[in-house]
Design a protein around this motif. Structure first.
Motif, PDB file in Angstrom:
ATOM      1  N   ARG A  75       3.262  -6.184 -12.064  1.00 25.74           N
ATOM      2  CA  ARG A  75       3.349  -4.930 -13.201  1.00 25.74           C
ATOM      3  C   ARG A  75       2.253  -4.107 -12.853  1.00 25.74           C
ATOM      4  O   ARG A  75       2.111  -2.923 -12.840  1.00 25.74           O
ATOM      5  CB  ARG A  75       3.493  -5.442 -14.558  1.00 25.74           C
ATOM      6  N   GLN A  76       0.939  -4.654 -12.923  1.00 24.51           N
ATOM      7  CA  GLN A  76      -0.245  -3.937 -12.674  1.00 24.51           C
ATOM      8  C   GLN A  76      -0.258  -3.218 -11.421  1.00 24.51           C
ATOM      9  O   GLN A  76      -0.896  -1.889 -11.390  1.00 24.51           O
ATOM     10  CB  GLN A  76      -1.637  -5.304 -12.636  1.00 24.51           C
ATOM     11  N   ALA A  77       0.256  -3.866 -10.469  1.00 23.65           N
ATOM     12  CA  ALA A  77       0.458  -2.976  -9.082  1.00 23.65           C
ATOM     13  C   ALA A  77       1.255  -1.731  -9.244  1.00 23.65           C
ATOM     14  O   ALA A  77       0.863  -0.708  -8.602  1.00 23.65           O
ATOM     15  CB  ALA A  77       0.778  -3.915  -7.998  1.00 23.65           C
ATOM     16  N   GLU A  78       2.432  -2.021  -9.831  1.00 22.95           N
ATOM     17  CA  GLU A  78       3.200  -0.940 -10.116  1.00 22.95           C
ATOM     18  C   GLU A  78       2.636   0.087 -10.947  1.00 22.95           C
ATOM     19  O   GLU A  78       2.901   1.278 -10.604  1.00 22.95           O
ATOM     20  CB  GLU A  78       4.519  -1.316 -10.861  1.00 22.95           C
ATOM     21  N   ARG A  79       1.775  -0.189 -11.795  1.00 30.88           N
ATOM     22  CA  ARG A  79       1.182   0.962 -12.640  1.00 30.88           C
ATOM     23  C   ARG A  79      -0.142   1.451 -12.026  1.00 30.88           C
ATOM     24  O   ARG A  79      -0.208   2.712 -12.345  1.00 30.88           O
ATOM     25  CB  ARG A  79       0.623   0.256 -14.202  1.00 30.88           C
ATOM     26  N   PHE A  80      -0.867   0.720 -11.497  1.00 36.66           N
ATOM     27  CA  PHE A  80      -2.141   1.222 -11.233  1.00 36.66           C
ATOM     28  C   PHE A  80      -2.395   1.354  -9.729  1.00 36.66           C
ATOM     29  O   PHE A  80      -3.512   1.748  -9.249  1.00 36.66           O
ATOM     30  CB  PHE A  80      -3.216   0.522 -11.806  1.00 36.66           C
ATOM     31  N   ASP A  81      -1.285   1.017  -8.759  1.00 36.64           N
ATOM     32  CA  ASP A  81      -1.447   1.216  -7.431  1.00 36.64           C
ATOM     33  C   ASP A  81      -0.029   1.663  -6.961  1.00 36.64           C
ATOM     34  O   ASP A  81       0.457   0.719  -6.029  1.00 36.64           O
ATOM     35  CB  ASP A  81      -1.933  -0.089  -6.796  1.00 36.64           C
ATOM     36  N   PRO A  82       0.341   2.512  -7.288  1.00 35.58           N
ATOM     37  CA  PRO A  82       2.147   2.648  -7.046  1.00 35.58           C
ATOM     38  C   PRO A  82       2.370   2.914  -5.579  1.00 35.58           C
ATOM     39  O   PRO A  82       3.305   2.606  -4.888  1.00 35.58           O
ATOM     40  CB  PRO A  82       2.256   3.985  -8.059  1.00 35.58           C
ATOM     41  N   ASP A  83       1.325   3.489  -4.880  1.00 35.93           N
ATOM     42  CA  ASP A  83       1.712   3.726  -3.513  1.00 35.93           C
ATOM     43  C   ASP A  83       1.082   2.500  -2.866  1.00 35.93           C
ATOM     44  O   ASP A  83       1.202   2.616  -1.366  1.00 35.93           O
ATOM     45  CB  ASP A  83       1.032   5.055  -3.042  1.00 35.93           C
ATOM     46  N   ALA A  84       0.381   1.647  -3.448  1.00 34.51           N
ATOM     47  CA  ALA A  84      -0.135   0.353  -2.631  1.00 34.51           C
ATOM     48  C   ALA A  84      -1.284   0.730  -1.857  1.00 34.51           C
ATOM     49  O   ALA A  84      -1.706   0.203  -0.769  1.00 34.51           O
ATOM     50  CB  ALA A  84       1.020  -0.504  -1.926  1.00 34.51           C
ATOM     51  N   THR A  85      -1.714   1.895  -2.168  1.00 33.25           N
ATOM     52  CA  THR A  85      -3.161   2.280  -1.150  1.00 33.25           C
ATOM     53  C   THR A  85      -4.236   1.113  -1.463  1.00 33.25           C
ATOM     54  O   THR A  85      -4.767   1.039  -0.314  1.00 33.25           O
ATOM     55  CB  THR A  85      -3.490   3.683  -1.694  1.00 33.25           C
ATOM     56  N   TYR A  86      -4.343   0.692  -2.728  1.00 28.97           N
ATOM     57  CA  TYR A  86      -5.622   0.029  -2.747  1.00 28.97           C
ATOM     58  C   TYR A  86      -5.113  -1.491  -1.920  1.00 28.97           C
ATOM     59  O   TYR A  86      -6.092  -1.945  -1.305  1.00 28.97           O
ATOM     60  CB  TYR A  86      -5.724  -0.414  -4.201  1.00 28.97           C
ATOM     61  N   ILE A  87      -4.065  -1.866  -2.188  1.00 25.94           N
ATOM     62  CA  ILE A  87      -3.667  -3.231  -1.490  1.00 25.94           C
ATOM     63  C   ILE A  87      -3.753  -3.012  -0.130  1.00 25.94           C
ATOM     64  O   ILE A  87      -4.248  -3.754   0.539  1.00 25.94           O
ATOM     65  CB  ILE A  87      -2.284  -3.451  -1.964  1.00 25.94           C
ATOM     66  N   GLN A  88      -3.211  -2.018   0.618  1.00 27.88           N
ATOM     67  CA  GLN A  88      -3.039  -1.867   2.016  1.00 27.88           C
ATOM     68  C   GLN A  88      -4.670  -1.504   2.620  1.00 27.88           C
ATOM     69  O   GLN A  88      -4.640  -2.030   3.617  1.00 27.88           O
ATOM     70  CB  GLN A  88      -2.072  -0.758   2.311  1.00 27.88           C
ATOM     71  N   ARG A  89      -5.539  -0.962   1.697  1.00 29.07           N
ATOM     72  CA  ARG A  89      -6.829  -0.664   2.133  1.00 29.07           C
ATOM     73  C   ARG A  89      -7.502  -2.273   2.590  1.00 29.07           C
ATOM     74  O   ARG A  89      -8.374  -2.308   3.239  1.00 29.07           O
ATOM     75  CB  ARG A  89      -7.746   0.122   1.134  1.00 29.07           C
ATOM     76  N   TRP A  90      -7.192  -2.971   1.442  1.00 25.68           N
ATOM     77  CA  TRP A  90      -8.005  -4.257   1.353  1.00 25.68           C
ATOM     78  C   TRP A  90      -7.247  -5.530   2.064  1.00 25.68           C
ATOM     79  O   TRP A  90      -7.902  -6.450   2.243  1.00 25.68           O
ATOM     80  CB  TRP A  90      -8.571  -4.662   0.163  1.00 25.68           C
ATOM     81  N   VAL A  91      -5.981  -5.291   1.959  1.00 31.39           N
ATOM     82  CA  VAL A  91      -5.156  -6.621   2.580  1.00 31.39           C
ATOM     83  C   VAL A  91      -4.642  -5.772   3.857  1.00 31.39           C
ATOM     84  O   VAL A  91      -3.196  -5.404   4.075  1.00 31.39           O
ATOM     85  CB  VAL A  91      -4.052  -6.957   1.674  1.00 31.39           C
ATOM     86  N   PRO A  92      -5.158  -5.681   5.202  1.00 32.50           N
ATOM     87  CA  PRO A  92      -4.584  -5.001   6.329  1.00 32.50           C
ATOM     88  C   PRO A  92      -3.182  -5.668   6.731  1.00 32.50           C
ATOM     89  O   PRO A  92      -2.382  -4.907   7.317  1.00 32.50           O
ATOM     90  CB  PRO A  92      -5.807  -5.215   7.231  1.00 32.50           C
ATOM     91  N   GLU A  93      -2.898  -7.039   6.539  1.00 39.78           N
ATOM     92  CA  GLU A  93      -1.597  -7.602   7.088  1.00 39.78           C
ATOM     93  C   GLU A  93      -0.455  -6.831   6.311  1.00 39.78           C
ATOM     94  O   GLU A  93       0.719  -6.978   7.064  1.00 39.78           O
ATOM     95  CB  GLU A  93      -1.652  -8.978   6.478  1.00 39.78           C
ATOM     96  N   LEU A  94      -0.553  -6.204   5.235  1.00 44.76           N
ATOM     97  CA  LEU A  94       0.544  -5.523   4.751  1.00 44.76           C
ATOM     98  C   LEU A  94       0.374  -4.315   4.836  1.00 44.76           C
ATOM     99  O   LEU A  94       1.342  -3.208   4.463  1.00 44.76           O
ATOM    100  CB  LEU A  94       0.316  -5.838   3.048  1.00 44.76           C
ATOM    101  N   SER A  95      -0.394  -3.523   5.639  1.00 47.46           N
ATOM    102  CA  SER A  95      -0.602  -2.271   6.007  1.00 47.46           C
ATOM    103  C   SER A  95       0.737  -1.508   6.381  1.00 47.46           C
ATOM    104  O   SER A  95       0.705  -0.131   6.063  1.00 47.46           O
ATOM    105  CB  SER A  95      -1.912  -1.847   6.475  1.00 47.46           C
ATOM    106  N   SER A  96       1.504  -2.082   7.174  1.00 49.17           N
ATOM    107  CA  SER A  96       2.524  -1.252   7.605  1.00 49.17           C
ATOM    108  C   SER A  96       3.838  -1.220   6.744  1.00 49.17           C
ATOM    109  O   SER A  96       4.723  -0.512   7.300  1.00 49.17           O
ATOM    110  CB  SER A  96       2.804  -1.692   9.332  1.00 49.17           C
ATOM    111  N   LEU A  97       3.677  -1.866   5.871  1.00 45.04           N
ATOM    112  CA  LEU A  97       4.828  -2.134   5.022  1.00 45.04           C
ATOM    113  C   LEU A  97       5.017  -1.117   3.890  1.00 45.04           C
ATOM    114  O   LEU A  97       4.084  -0.375   3.559  1.00 45.04           O
ATOM    115  CB  LEU A  97       4.952  -3.452   3.991  1.00 45.04           C
ATOM    116  N   PRO A  98       6.395  -0.668   3.533  1.00 47.18           N
ATOM    117  CA  PRO A  98       6.742   0.212   2.403  1.00 47.18           C
ATOM    118  C   PRO A  98       5.989  -0.076   1.375  1.00 47.18           C
ATOM    119  O   PRO A  98       5.776  -1.603   0.894  1.00 47.18           O
ATOM    120  CB  PRO A  98       8.126   0.282   2.481  1.00 47.18           C
TER     121      PRO A  98
END
Ligand code: FAD
Length: 428
Positions: free
Chosen positions: A373-396
């Protein structure tokens, strides 16, 4: 001839520093910083580099005033006493602080010095730590009434940096060498604060929770080491009409007054005791390494490891996840933070950990944050996730937030762990 020592601790600035200003009233002033082995655990790393930068900057600021920073090595109390005897000091000035260590240091100084010890309030905080008390109690345990009172409290005036300082010639060790500049210190801190108040603070209310945005001041290390005065920042933020930001500075004061009242809270639960924490070494290690399989949690922990700083929203989430979802002791989380954060601050770290763990001042101690839920609300485009977890950077974005929902073959193609605990049914 009167001589005073300004004993710097984590008030590494010349502007708005009651310690230095009071010492500067004597004919001679000796600005002193002791490299105390009690802090040797602050080994090389971004925090140490920030401190070293701040000491160099303070030395330069003092040099511009005809003085310099005297460096001694050893136990702070013994070194302050030795220097006081050498220069025949009449007074030693120091900032009042909140930890057990600081209380003990002040008591020891008080007993050991043959001259007067003057402890100054409102150096680290905006309002003096013991000043606000609800009727019949010695400190505020809930933020909102504290904030109301705090917001109405008249503040001391912001102090100008002293002009010329006359410092006797005494032995000083060299400052520790700057190996890699980190931007620590008052000069950079003041520039950053001005830029923030001019260009950033207006959007604070909208941006502060957006994980990928540069929406907070990042002044926390400067505030922790006192390179920027919390009181001066508050006054200037009020002039900029930045109430939401001022409120965060009040949180900082709030935590300081809770810990000042009970320094044992670094180890003991504040309100709701919770005794049966899990103690699973593998779980703790996965959390600390950013390998829980929950992307937002892992992004936060990896941001911390890479930069020595973590966004507040991520701090809340990783804390809630460790203590409430994984059931691990907040003391473990606080230790990991204390080792890695450049802004690691006993009052803020401990009292925020107690808050997220539900043992502290949260009025809703059972609240648990969902990483999804926190990711949906505060990182909707997953920009933060993909910046720090490069394994996931190519995913929608949707899959970067919940990689376990990827179809089998695609899931197997990604080198990223499965969730450490089962995601809720709705998020599978
Ligand atoms: C588990 C946990 C641990 C934390 N540990 C620390 C710590 O060791 N040191 C630290 O300075 N902050 C800590 N915080 C508080 C907060 O996360 C940081 O102060 C903030 O993220 C720093 O970024 P900033 O300077 O951009 O903050 P901004 O949003 O720009 O806020 C300005 C200042 O207000 C103060 N502030 C903001 N939020 C809080 C808060 N919740 N509690 C107390 N003061 C606050 C800080 O001094 C901060 O620099 C912690 C929070 C959590 C949830």
């Amino acid at each position: 001839m009167t001589t005073a020592i300004a004993l710097f601790t984590r008030d590494l600035r010349v502007h708005d520093n009651p310690v230095l200003n009071a010492a500067a009233k004597s004919e001679h002033v000796v600005p002193l910083f002791v490299l105390d082995p009690a802090f040797d655990h602050v080994q090389d790393g971004p925090r140490r580099r920030f401190l070293v930068d701040a000491l160099h900057d303070l030395d330069r600021m003092l040099d511009q005033r005809g003085s310099r920073l005297v460096i001694r090595r050893g136990d702070t109390v013994e070194e302050a006493c030795r220097l006081a005897a050498e220069v025949d000091a009449t007074e030693v000035h120091i900032a009042a602080d909140v930890t057990e260590f600081a209380h003990h240091r002040a008591r020891r100084l008080h007993d050991a010095l043959t001259c007067r010890l003057v402890e100054h309030e409102a150096v680290h905080t905006v309002v003096p730590m013991g000043q606000l008390r609800p009727v019949g109690r010695d400190h505020y345990a809930v933020f909102t009434p504290y904030w109301r009172k705090w917001a109405d409290t008249p503040l001391r005036s912001v102090l100008r940096a002293p002009g010329k300082l006359d410092t006797p010639d005494v032995h000083s060790f060299d400052l520790p060498k700057v190996r890699e500049a980190s931007g620590g210190g008052e000069s950079t801190g003041r520039l950053r604060a001005s830029k923030w108040l001019r260009d950033g603070v207006q959007d604070y209310a909208d941006q502060r929770d957006i994980l990928a945005a540069d929406g907070t001041s990042q002044l926390s290390p400067y505030l922790h080491f006192g390179c920027v005065s919390a009181l001066e920042l508050t006054v200037r933020a009020r002039e900029a009409d930045a109430e939401d930001f001022v409120r965060q500075l009040a949180w900082r004061d709030f935590h300081h007054q809770v810990l000042a009242h009970n320094p044992k809270l670094t180890k003991t639960d504040h309100r709701t005791p919770h005794r049966d924490w899990a103690d699973d070494a593998d779980v703790r290690a996965a959390w600390a390494a950013g390998m829980t399989g929950y992307p937002l949690v892992d992004a936060g922990m990896r941001q911390l490891a890479a930069t020595g700083w973590m966004h507040n929203r991520a701090r809340m989430l990783v804390g809630s996840f460790l203590t409430k979802t994984l059931g691990e002791d907040w003391r473990f989380g606080a230790e990991v933070f204390a080792r890695q954060l450049v802004d690691a601050d006993v009052a803020n770290n401990i009292m925020n950990w107690q808050w997220v763990a539900g043992t502290g001042t949260d009025t809703r101690p059972a609240r648990r944050l969902s990483p999804i839920r926190q990711a949906e609300r505060f990182d909707p485009d997953a920009t933060y996730i993909q910046r720090w977890v490069p394994e996931l950077s190519s995913l929608p974005a949707k899959y970067a937030r919940m990689p376990w929902t990827l179809p089998g073959a695609q899931r197997r193609a990604i080198d990223y762990p499965d969730p450490i605990v089962d995601p809720p049914e709705s998020a599978r």
